[in-house]
Scaffold this active site. Structure first.
Site, PDB file in Angstrom:
ATOM      1  N   TYR A 115       0.863  -1.184   0.000  1.00  0.00           N
ATOM      2  CA  TYR A 115       0.000   0.000   0.000  1.00  0.00           C
ATOM      3  C   TYR A 115       0.892   1.224   0.000  1.00  0.00           C
ATOM      4  O   TYR A 115       1.821   1.318   0.798  1.00  0.00           O
ATOM      5  CB  TYR A 115      -0.881  -0.017   1.256  1.00  0.00           C
ATOM      6  CG  TYR A 115      -1.801   1.175   1.394  1.00  0.00           C
ATOM      7  CD1 TYR A 115      -2.942   1.304   0.597  1.00  0.00           C
ATOM      8  CD2 TYR A 115      -1.535   2.162   2.338  1.00  0.00           C
ATOM      9  CE1 TYR A 115      -3.791   2.393   0.743  1.00  0.00           C
ATOM     10  CE2 TYR A 115      -2.386   3.258   2.481  1.00  0.00           C
ATOM     11  CZ  TYR A 115      -3.509   3.359   1.681  1.00  0.00           C
ATOM     12  OH  TYR A 115      -4.347   4.443   1.828  1.00  0.00           O
ATOM     13  N   LYS A 141       5.413   9.670   8.541  1.00  0.00           N
ATOM     14  CA  LYS A 141       5.268   9.153   9.909  1.00  0.00           C
ATOM     15  C   LYS A 141       6.365   9.662  10.858  1.00  0.00           C
ATOM     16  O   LYS A 141       6.276  10.778  11.345  1.00  0.00           O
ATOM     17  CB  LYS A 141       5.178   7.629   9.887  1.00  0.00           C
ATOM     18  CG  LYS A 141       3.969   7.152   9.044  1.00  0.00           C
ATOM     19  CD  LYS A 141       3.610   5.712   9.290  1.00  0.00           C
ATOM     20  CE  LYS A 141       2.607   5.169   8.299  1.00  0.00           C
ATOM     21  NZ  LYS A 141       1.213   5.297   8.666  1.00  0.00           N
ATOM     22  N   ASP A 165       9.262   2.731  -0.643  1.00  0.00           N
ATOM     23  CA  ASP A 165       8.287   3.409   0.204  1.00  0.00           C
ATOM     24  C   ASP A 165       8.654   3.066   1.648  1.00  0.00           C
ATOM     25  O   ASP A 165       8.329   1.997   2.153  1.00  0.00           O
ATOM     26  CB  ASP A 165       6.877   2.918  -0.151  1.00  0.00           C
ATOM     27  CG  ASP A 165       5.812   3.535   0.749  1.00  0.00           C
ATOM     28  OD1 ASP A 165       6.173   4.113   1.794  1.00  0.00           O
ATOM     29  OD2 ASP A 165       4.624   3.423   0.412  1.00  0.00           O
TER      30      ASP A 165
HETATM   31  N1  HOZ Z   1      -3.518   3.145   6.007  1.00  0.00           N
HETATM   32  C1  HOZ Z   1      -3.126   3.318   7.354  1.00  0.00           C
HETATM   33  C2  HOZ Z   1      -2.461   2.128   7.924  1.00  0.00           C
HETATM   34  N2  HOZ Z   1      -1.618   1.407   7.121  1.00  0.00           N
HETATM   35  C3  HOZ Z   1      -4.293   3.689   8.218  1.00  0.00           C
HETATM   36  C4  HOZ Z   1      -4.165   5.068   8.632  1.00  0.00           C
HETATM   37  C5  HOZ Z   1      -5.230   5.526   9.602  1.00  0.00           C
HETATM   38  O1  HOZ Z   1      -6.332   5.029   9.645  1.00  0.00           O
HETATM   39  O2  HOZ Z   1      -4.911   6.432  10.325  1.00  0.00           O
END
Ligand code: HOZ
Length: 428
Positions: free
Chosen positions: A144, A267, A239
């Site tokens: 992702y 992050k 990534d």
């Molecule tokens: N896509 C995020 C985790 N891999 C989720 C982010 C969120 O809900 O804050």
């Protein structure tokens, strides 16, 4: 544990916000309960609107490697805020953080700050396309890279959790420009990259997949990816939004000693404030406007609060024993989880690298998307609800990772292990 206030807040939120949440996985649909609403956090704990305290293994999905509200980070943000929260102009603070990242991450010579990981990955792909003059993006099933159009093909995270095969709204023409292949499969990788009918601009990969649960690269996979892309003139993008400053100070590329052309970050480099960044070889980065023709911009890019928080966070990570201590703690915790699985007879596969881990509810090894999909998500959902009810805050999906932070004490981890044993016993 009572969740009446959270319940009311969720009903209220649903009136104004789609699904009541600002990011889909948070709605907790795949674990069969409503979300708790968090009102504050300190150290290893998050507290909900009903006053319940939880040991936090979500860590804001990665940024809180030092735990919550670390005094140095709070202080840095407060000081920066007192001087103004946004100028839309160059600031000394962005140079300081940029220099720290360039110094830390082996392959980054120049860096551009943006506001989220999604912005970082979509900008990096545009840059790779602009640089090579080619269109096709190769990604891996279950990885992702945020929610930009090019990446919502066989994607992980919420797309996988909610079982959405792609997404309406992504034009077919863009889907045609994305090729998704199995993670950890060198044969398919080589065949795809050598396909002369494909006009491949870049390969983007999570060097450790963290959005189909934690899936580590098999020995040789990243090296093969690097040597093929180098040979074929394809831009390799790591990534490292999750792994950057997480697996080591120099990220996964330092940990595995494989250097990409471009790296996406987010992050941890924002210390818990919204941030993203992409960086890499100067020759490629110099193609970005205003030095080059590839356009990318942002009003809040390099925001002074985010820069201050990120700089404070990175300074804390520079402590000489930080990563070895975190690794040791995570290793002991992982061993504890495995011992519980054996003792209770609940089949799980623990995938762990450094302070990232996932216990998959399956008896087969998990090395890619297909094997991750064999996990019993109903069992995970029941386990999630057990743990939440006793004060352990896990990711509300089997296909996310658990994060170990510097703030979690031995007592916090012992409590989590004891409750895991209790939960597993109830699952049988
Ligand atoms: N896509 C995020 C985790 N891999 C989720 C982010 C969120 O809900 O804050």
């Amino acid at each position: 544990m009572k969740h009446a206030v959270s319940g009311k807040l969720f009903s209220e939120a649903r009136k104004y916000i789609p699904g009541g949440v600002n990011s889909p996985v948070r709605a907790c649909r795949s674990v069969g309960c409503d979300p708790v609403f968090i009102t504050r956090a300190k150290g290893a704990s998050v507290f909900d609107a009903d006053g319940n305290e939880y040991v936090d293994f979500v860590c804001s999905w990665g940024p809180m490697i030092m735990g919550h509200s670390h005094p140095d980070i709070v202080d840095a943000v407060q000081k920066a805020a007192a001087d103004g929260t946004s100028f839309g102009a160059p600031t000394p603070s962005e140079i300081e953080l940029a220099a720290m990242v360039v110094e830390a991450v082996p392959s980054i010579e120049k860096i551009r700050f943006v506001n989220s990981g999604t912005e970082a990955t979509m900008s990096a792909v545009r840059l790779a396309r602009g640089y090579t003059g080619r269109d096709v993006v190769v990604k891996f099933d279950g990885c992702y890279h945020g929610h930009a159009d090019s990446f919502l093909v066989k994607a992980g995270s919420g797309v996988l959790t909610l079982g959405i095969p792609g997404s309406p709204g992504v034009p077919e023409d863009i889907v045609k420009k994305t090729v998704s292949i199995p993670y950890n499969n060198e044969e398919v990788l080589e065949k795809t990259l050598r396909d002369e009918d494909l006009d491949i601009a870049c390969v983007i990969v999570e060097p450790v997949a963290g959005n189909m649960g934690c899936v580590m690269p098999q020995p040789g996979f990243l090296e093969k990816l690097r040597s093929l892309t180098e040979e074929l003139g394809i831009v390799l993008i790591f990534d490292e939004v999750i792994t950057g400053f997480r697996l080591s100070y120099g990220g996964a590329q330092e940990y595995y000693n494989v250097l990409p052309d471009l790296t996406c970050l987010g992050k941890i480099i924002g210390g818990g404030l919204p941030v993203g960044a992409y960086g890499g070889k100067a020759e490629i980065m110099d193609q970005i406007a205003p030095d080059g023709p590839v356009y990318q911009a942002g009003t809040l890019s390099g925001n002074p609060l985010a820069m201050a928080a990120g700089t404070a966070a990175l300074k804390l990570l520079q402590h000489s024993t930080f990563y070895t201590e975190l690794e040791r703690k995570a290793e002991r915790f992982g061993e504890g989880l495995q011992a519980i699985a054996v003792a209770t007879g609940v089949s799980t596969q623990l995938n762990r690298v450094g302070s990232l881990m996932t216990s998959f509810f399956t008896d087969e090894k998990v090395t890619d998307f297909d094997s991750a999909m064999k996990a019993d998500t109903d069992l995970y959902a029941a386990h999630y609800r057990h743990m939440l009810s006793r004060g352990i805050y896990l990711a509300p999906s089997q296909f996310e990772v658990a994060f170990i932070s510097a703030a979690q004490s031995e007592e916090d981890l012992a409590k989590a292990l004891k409750l895991t044993e209790w939960s597993f016993t109830k699952l049988l």
